[in-house]
Write a protein that holds these residues in place. Structure first.
Motif: not given
Length: 168
Positions: A20-40
């Motif tokens: 949970i800490e890894t997925v909600s970390s700023k670097p991973l959130i940025e990666v997901l956003e850059n890949l076009g994901y809009r919600s977690v």
């Protein structure tokens, strides 16, 4: 499936704070956003760590502990990131959703790696650890995953027995 790309993360009934800490970390959130994901959406089970809720125009991160069923969350997700619990893995594979299984390296004497590596070898999912999750998300092609044979839980049971070293 929803029009927007979304990620669903599940730890089942366990605690897996590091995931949970890894997925909600700023670097991973940025990666997901850059890949076009809009919600977690994070299902955090009995974990201690509670991530910061994010609500922006083009991105959101929310969480809950438990629901009667996570089937709708799995079905809506463009990507499911799960602990290696057999129930969560089977439910996601049967729903036909792309799946990355994250192995909890801190569990002693568990069989998560055997299960995940066999299903990955068969092309049904990718697996990672918390430290390799970001690379797995950015480098693996989810479109290359093969569907799991539907409606045959006995195949999964037999597979699970083989992966765990039980031979009947």
């Amino acid at each position: 499936m929803a029009d927007e790309k979304s990620v669903f993360v599940t730890v089942g009934t366990t605690s897996f704070d590091r995931l949970i800490e890894t997925v909600s970390s700023k670097p991973l959130i940025e990666v997901l956003e850059n890949l076009g994901y809009r919600s977690v959406i994070l299902q955090i089970g009995r974990g201690v760590y509670e991530p910061e809720i994010i609500k922006r125009n083009n991105f959101s991160l929310t969480y809950y502990r438990y629901k009667g069923s996570i089937a709708a969350d799995i079905q809506r997700a463009s990507l499911v990131i799960s602990h290696a619990g057999a129930g969560s893995v089977l439910e996601t594979l049967q729903a036909g959703r792309p799946l990355i299984v994250v192995i909890n390296e801190h569990l002693m004497d568990n069989h998560q790696l055997e299960l995940a590596s066999q299903l990955a070898e068969d092309g049904h999912l990718y697996y990672a650890t918390c430290s390799t999750l970001q690379d797995t998300i950015t480098e693996k092609d989810l479109a290359q995953l093969k569907p799991f044979p539907p409606g045959k839980p006995e195949l999964f049971s037999a597979f699970l027995d083989r992966a765990m070293g039980f031979h009947s």
